[in-house]
Motif scaffolding. Structure first.
Motif, PDB file in Angstrom:
ATOM      1  N   LYS A  46       0.972  -1.170  -0.393  1.00 56.54           N
ATOM      2  CA  LYS A  46       0.119  -0.151  -0.078  1.00 56.54           C
ATOM      3  C   LYS A  46       0.954   1.513  -0.346  1.00 56.54           C
ATOM      4  O   LYS A  46       2.098   1.399   0.576  1.00 56.54           O
ATOM      5  CB  LYS A  46      -1.104   0.041   1.332  1.00 56.54           C
ATOM      6  N   THR A  47       0.497   2.771  -0.816  1.00 53.86           N
ATOM      7  CA  THR A  47       1.553   3.381  -1.086  1.00 53.86           C
ATOM      8  C   THR A  47       0.317   4.783  -0.468  1.00 53.86           C
ATOM      9  O   THR A  47      -0.712   4.512  -0.632  1.00 53.86           O
ATOM     10  CB  THR A  47       2.210   3.411  -2.397  1.00 53.86           C
ATOM     11  N   SER A  48       0.841   6.160  -0.516  1.00 54.50           N
ATOM     12  CA  SER A  48       0.280   6.835  -0.612  1.00 54.50           C
ATOM     13  C   SER A  48       0.154   7.771  -2.059  1.00 54.50           C
ATOM     14  O   SER A  48      -0.189   8.668  -1.975  1.00 54.50           O
ATOM     15  CB  SER A  48       0.575   7.825   0.646  1.00 54.50           C
ATOM     16  N   VAL A  49       0.299   7.537  -3.389  1.00 57.42           N
ATOM     17  CA  VAL A  49       0.757   7.733  -4.259  1.00 57.42           C
ATOM     18  C   VAL A  49      -0.793   7.524  -5.196  1.00 57.42           C
ATOM     19  O   VAL A  49      -1.887   6.173  -4.887  1.00 57.42           O
ATOM     20  CB  VAL A  49       0.995   7.088  -4.917  1.00 57.42           C
ATOM     21  N   CYS A  50      -1.240   8.669  -5.583  1.00 58.64           N
ATOM     22  CA  CYS A  50      -2.717   8.709  -6.014  1.00 58.64           C
ATOM     23  C   CYS A  50      -3.161   7.320  -7.225  1.00 58.64           C
ATOM     24  O   CYS A  50      -2.003   7.729  -8.540  1.00 58.64           O
ATOM     25  CB  CYS A  50      -2.873  10.033  -5.902  1.00 58.64           C
ATOM     26  N   ALA A  51      -3.701   7.697  -7.893  1.00 56.06           N
ATOM     27  CA  ALA A  51      -4.061   6.981  -9.280  1.00 56.06           C
ATOM     28  C   ALA A  51      -5.007   7.026  -9.447  1.00 56.06           C
ATOM     29  O   ALA A  51      -6.086   7.641  -9.140  1.00 56.06           O
ATOM     30  CB  ALA A  51      -3.657   4.787  -9.433  1.00 56.06           C
ATOM     31  N   GLU A  52      -5.358   6.871 -10.732  1.00 56.64           N
ATOM     32  CA  GLU A  52      -7.659   7.204 -11.702  1.00 56.64           C
ATOM     33  C   GLU A  52      -7.205   5.902 -11.951  1.00 56.64           C
ATOM     34  O   GLU A  52      -5.730   5.290 -12.491  1.00 56.64           O
ATOM     35  CB  GLU A  52      -7.589   7.967 -12.393  1.00 56.64           C
ATOM     36  N   TRP A  66      -2.538   0.474  -4.294  1.00 57.83           N
ATOM     37  CA  TRP A  66      -2.060  -0.479  -3.825  1.00 57.83           C
ATOM     38  C   TRP A  66      -1.349  -0.910  -4.790  1.00 57.83           C
ATOM     39  O   TRP A  66      -1.553  -0.832  -6.560  1.00 57.83           O
ATOM     40  CB  TRP A  66      -2.417  -2.153  -3.327  1.00 57.83           C
ATOM     41  N   PHE A  67       0.178  -1.983  -5.253  1.00 59.25           N
ATOM     42  CA  PHE A  67       1.048  -2.588  -5.826  1.00 59.25           C
ATOM     43  C   PHE A  67       1.112  -4.065  -5.621  1.00 59.25           C
ATOM     44  O   PHE A  67       1.311  -4.591  -5.144  1.00 59.25           O
ATOM     45  CB  PHE A  67       1.968  -1.507  -7.009  1.00 59.25           C
ATOM     46  N   GLN A  68       1.292  -4.798  -6.842  1.00 60.31           N
ATOM     47  CA  GLN A  68       1.719  -6.234  -6.863  1.00 60.31           C
ATOM     48  C   GLN A  68       3.509  -5.946  -6.815  1.00 60.31           C
ATOM     49  O   GLN A  68       3.410  -5.562  -7.711  1.00 60.31           O
ATOM     50  CB  GLN A  68       0.872  -6.677  -7.988  1.00 60.31           C
ATOM     51  N   PRO A  69       3.936  -6.394  -5.663  1.00 61.85           N
ATOM     52  CA  PRO A  69       5.533  -6.804  -5.504  1.00 61.85           C
ATOM     53  C   PRO A  69       5.983  -6.853  -7.420  1.00 61.85           C
ATOM     54  O   PRO A  69       5.715  -8.761  -7.251  1.00 61.85           O
ATOM     55  CB  PRO A  69       5.150  -7.063  -4.213  1.00 61.85           C
ATOM     56  N   VAL A  70       6.832  -6.410  -7.863  1.00 66.36           N
ATOM     57  CA  VAL A  70       7.278  -6.921  -8.858  1.00 66.36           C
ATOM     58  C   VAL A  70       8.218  -8.751  -8.774  1.00 66.36           C
ATOM     59  O   VAL A  70       8.123  -8.823 -10.459  1.00 66.36           O
ATOM     60  CB  VAL A  70       8.263  -5.956 -10.576  1.00 66.36           C
ATOM     61  N   ASN A  71       8.682  -9.077  -8.374  1.00 67.37           N
ATOM     62  CA  ASN A  71       9.570  -9.824  -7.796  1.00 67.37           C
ATOM     63  C   ASN A  71       8.978 -11.296  -7.408  1.00 67.37           C
ATOM     64  O   ASN A  71       9.063 -11.836  -7.733  1.00 67.37           O
ATOM     65  CB  ASN A  71      10.382  -9.717  -6.693  1.00 67.37           C
ATOM     66  N   GLU A  72       7.695 -10.644  -6.903  1.00 66.09           N
ATOM     67  CA  GLU A  72       6.715 -12.041  -7.090  1.00 66.09           C
ATOM     68  C   GLU A  72       6.398 -12.760  -8.920  1.00 66.09           C
ATOM     69  O   GLU A  72       6.422 -13.831  -8.364  1.00 66.09           O
ATOM     70  CB  GLU A  72       5.263 -11.857  -6.434  1.00 66.09           C
ATOM     71  N   ILE A  73       6.230 -10.958  -9.233  1.00 59.36           N
ATOM     72  CA  ILE A  73       5.427 -11.515 -10.548  1.00 59.36           C
ATOM     73  C   ILE A  73       6.518 -12.301 -11.371  1.00 59.36           C
ATOM     74  O   ILE A  73       6.924 -13.418 -12.405  1.00 59.36           O
ATOM     75  CB  ILE A  73       5.608 -10.447 -11.487  1.00 59.36           C
ATOM     76  N   LEU A  74       8.162 -11.621 -11.708  1.00 52.81           N
ATOM     77  CA  LEU A  74       9.320 -12.496 -11.957  1.00 52.81           C
ATOM     78  C   LEU A  74       9.152 -13.729 -11.698  1.00 52.81           C
ATOM     79  O   LEU A  74       9.337 -14.864 -12.763  1.00 52.81           O
ATOM     80  CB  LEU A  74      10.494 -11.611 -11.981  1.00 52.81           C
TER      81      LEU A  74
END
Length: 380
Positions: free
Chosen positions: A324-330, A362-370
């Motif tokens: 989780k981050t405090s960054v906005c998105a749309e 929220w973002f999905q961590p990239v290392n898990e995807i790799l």
């Protein structure tokens, strides 16, 4: 946004720098990369705008966060079962490490970290969260995550639904699984996919999403943007690639292979707002670190890492191990890049709010995807 001649020139310059026919490749790594020769002015500008920092403060913070990432790995190793989690404290510029054993404090402090004695280890908190993950949550529960600061698993409920019987029953059951703290939010999480509009990087069906990070053979993005086998069109509407793997809910990640005529570069786009960022690795930033996001709708914004390993309860189902981050998105930012300094962090999943009034994402961590798809991050 359509690719401009300036962007093409930047990509061409990058290709010449790293060698024609392909850039130097690098695998996903937990170790911090070497210091880049300079810090992007675009990154500093965004940190000044979104975090309220001066240029000198932003530069100092980036150096401190790089040190904190290294110290966190060392502290986790030497404290062993006493490790209770860690976070970056922006006010001091230092990492704080939670420990259950007072005898480990001196060794951790010798690394350059501050310490805090706690009751529960990180392993115990992870166990509590795993038990919560096995529960079925109503939509009035926004999510839950391990919080090293409170030394508990934080369950977030939507304020308007907090008195609903299903929400109260979930909270009561959650409290029986281990140390739990309940907080409220005014907003429920949602994904950031959007209907088709012109000028964005890729489309699948009538959905517009954003590219995450280049990997050798394609790119990673959000799983809710398309299912395995779905065709992908590029920013210009031409055939671009195919979803080779996709997972949502449960996870929110996908791998898209690209066709001939397209190529990958280790770049996160600034969308004309800030200079493009080179990707040099995927060392994970600690809680409290600054982080920036690039997306096809709202371009470039920055904030801080608020929590890790959070379960987010979308209306479509729960997604685990999110950050989780405090960054906005749309809408349309889904799948886009989260980056800290020059280190890839993850792909945008969803959140609440917007970039006018603010919000959380929220973002999905990239290392898990790799690791899931056996991919190699394309690095500079």
């Amino acid at each position: 946004m359509r690719r401009t001649s300036a962007l093409r020139a930047a990509v061409a310059a990058l290709m010449l720098t790293v060698g024609l026919g392909g850039a130097h490749s690098g695998t996903a790594s937990a170790a911090p990369a070497a210091d880049p020769p300079t810090v992007s002015s675009g990154l500093l500008d965004a940190m000044q705008q979104d975090l309220g920092l001066t240029k000198n403060q932003a530069e100092k913070r980036l150096r401190a966060e790089k040190t904190a990432a290294r110290v966190e790995n060392d502290a986790r190793r030497i404290s062993g079962s006493s490790y209770g989690g860690a976070w970056f404290e922006a006010t001091t510029g230092r990492l704080v490490v939670a420990l259950t054993d007072r005898n480990d404090e001196a060794d951790v402090r010798a690394l350059g970290a501050d310490t805090r004695l706690v009751r529960h280890s990180a392993a115990a908190l992870d166990g509590t969260k795993s038990r919560l993950d096995a529960l079925a949550a109503p939509v009035g529960v926004a999510g839950w995550h391990v919080d090293p600061r409170s030394n508990s698993v934080v369950v977030t409920v939507v304020r308007a639904a907090r008195t609903e019987p299903a929400v109260r029953a979930f909270v009561a059951q959650a409290r029986t699984k281990g140390p739990v703290t309940v907080v409220e939010t005014a907003n429920a999480p949602r994904t950031y996919a959007a209907g088709t509009v012109g000028g964005d990087p890729y489309y699948t069906g009538n959905v517009r999403c954003s590219i995450g990070f280049s990997v050798h053979g394609g790119f990673v993005t959000a799983g809710h943007c398309g299912r395995a086998g779905a065709a992908v069109r590029g920013w210009d509407g031409s055939a671009m690639g195919t979803f080779q793997g996709s997972s949502f809910p449960g996870d929110d990640y996908a791998y898209v292979s690209i066709h001939s005529g397209w190529w990958t570069v280790p770049v996160v786009l600034g969308w004309g707002t800030v200079p493009d960022r080179l990707v040099r690795g995927s060392a994970e930033a600690p809680v409290g670190a600054s982080i920036c996001r690039s997306g096809s709708t709202t371009r470039w914004h920055c904030g801080t890492v608020l929590a890790k390993n959070e379960t987010v309860n979308y209306s479509q189902g729960a997604v685990h191990q999110m950050t989780k981050t405090s960054v906005c998105a749309e809408g349309g930012d889904s799948g886009g890049s989260f980056i800290s300094g020059d280190q890839a962090q993850g792909v945008t999943s969803g959140g609440w709010g917007n970039c006018s009034s603010g919000g959380e994402t929220w973002f999905q961590p990239v290392n898990e995807i790799l690791g899931r798809y056996g991919l190699t991050l394309h690095t500079a």
